[in-house]
Write a protein that holds these residues in place. Structure first.
Motif, short mmCIF file in Angstrom:
data_model
loop_
_atom_site.label_atom_id
_atom_site.label_comp_id
_atom_site.label_asym_id
_atom_site.label_seq_id
_atom_site.Cartn_x
_atom_site.Cartn_y
_atom_site.Cartn_z
N PHE A 112 -10.50 -5.69 8.48
CA PHE A 112 -9.44 -6.07 7.55
C PHE A 112 -8.03 -5.66 7.96
O PHE A 112 -7.07 -5.99 7.26
N LYS A 113 -7.89 -4.96 9.06
CA LYS A 113 -6.59 -4.38 9.42
C LYS A 113 -5.49 -5.43 9.51
O LYS A 113 -4.37 -5.23 9.02
N ASP A 114 -5.76 -6.58 10.12
CA ASP A 114 -4.74 -7.62 10.31
C ASP A 114 -4.27 -8.22 8.99
O ASP A 114 -3.13 -8.68 8.87
N GLU A 115 -5.15 -8.22 7.98
CA GLU A 115 -4.79 -8.81 6.68
C GLU A 115 -4.08 -7.83 5.76
O GLU A 115 -3.53 -8.23 4.73
N LYS A 117 -1.58 -5.44 6.56
CA LYS A 117 -0.43 -4.77 7.17
C LYS A 117 0.50 -4.24 6.08
O LYS A 117 1.02 -4.97 5.25
N GLY A 118 0.66 -2.92 6.10
CA GLY A 118 1.52 -2.28 5.11
C GLY A 118 0.86 -2.09 3.76
O GLY A 118 1.49 -1.58 2.83
N LYS A 119 -0.40 -2.49 3.63
CA LYS A 119 -1.11 -2.34 2.36
C LYS A 119 -2.28 -1.38 2.53
O LYS A 119 -2.72 -1.09 3.63
#
Length: 285
Positions: A112-115, A117-119
């Protein structure tokens, strides 16, 4: 196995065996991360398909305010999938193995890292409980969860009733419990054949060698556990794709029909379904 208050419980040796077994599984998975992540994505997709179907069929109305919990959660991959898809505020993962639960962070970061970002990544919303599930009330207040579920876990306990009682105590009024990949005890022992096939296909060491319980419950045992809930829809099907459409029965009808009851005792099968606390399935009142 030990007995207390009319119930059967895992012995400490059974629990220790499960912890050791899962530690070995976790170490083995580190050696082939690509295959491992592929399997986790497959299981997460399968989970979402199941819950979308449940939501539609029983008009549950799954939303981000609901609290979900899974016991026998392994690496919490299924709870992570639900947190991600439904944007849940919080999810609980119960498993006796801390080694398995700790992998949840790796899965979350890889999938899920790419989806995000900043969350806040899904694993940041997880509450991990590495303990015997029957002690869950020591780690979470009663009536905190809207939905509890498990896959291929109940048979590691010698008696389903304490498991269902624990689930019942954790659920809010109107809460749901879904379980899958369990076996109905049969005279022919076909549940054992199906399980052995799974072990051989995935190259697993049979868990029983570690002292882990592999219990098959009779229809009477299962029904005593089901009756702790207000309403339930439980199915029995043959554990093979070719026959599961023909051999797929409602447990309530089996219990009331002598012929089907006899057939279920002979052939057994895979048992799965959903239960609800305090309210009827499909009802909002």
């Amino acid at each position: 196995m030990v007995k207390s208050n009319g119930y059967k419980y895992q012995a400490d040796s059974n629990k220790a065996g499960e912890i050791n077994y899962r530690k070995g599984v976790a170490e083995a998975e580190e050696k082939n991360p690509e295959r491992f992540m592929g399997l986790m994505k497959q299981r997460m997709e399968e989970t979402l398909n199941i819950f979308k179907g449940l939501d539609q069929k029983y008009r549950i109305g799954i939303n981000n305010d609901m609290a979900f919990g899974e016991f026998g959660a392994e690496r919490a991959q299924r709870v992570l999938a639900l947190i991600h898809h439904y944007n849940l505020v919080k999810g609980y993962a119960f498993d006796i193995s801390p080694d398995m639960l700790n992998i949840s962070r790796i899965i979350s970061e890889n999938c899920f890292k790419d989806e995000y970002k900043g969350k806040k990544l899904p694993h940041k919303k997880l509450v991990l409980v590495a303990d015997d599930f029957l002690k869950a009330k020591e780690n979470i207040q009663p009536q905190q969860l809207d939905f509890v579920f498990c896959f291929a876990t109940i048979h590691h306990f010698p008696d389903p009733r304490p498991v269902f009682k624990t689930v019942h105590s954790l659920l809010k009024d109107g809460g749901y419990f879904y379980f899958d990949r369990e076996a109905l005890k049969s005279w022919l022992g076909l549940h054992e054949v199906a399980r052995l096939g799974t072990y051989l296909r995935f190259g697993k060491v049979i868990e029983r060698e570690y002292g882990i319980l592999e219990t098959q419950f009779s229809l009477k045992n299962w029904k005593e556990a089901f009756d702790l809930f207000e309403d339930w829809d439980i199915r029995l099907k043959y554990p093979a794709p070719v026959l599961e459409k023909l051999y797929n029965f409602d447990i309530k009808k089996i219990a009331d029909n002598g012929f089907f009851r006899f057939a279920s005792q002979v052939f057994g099968g895979r048992i799965y379904g959903i239960l609800r606390k305090g309210k009827k399935l499909g009802s909002n009142s």
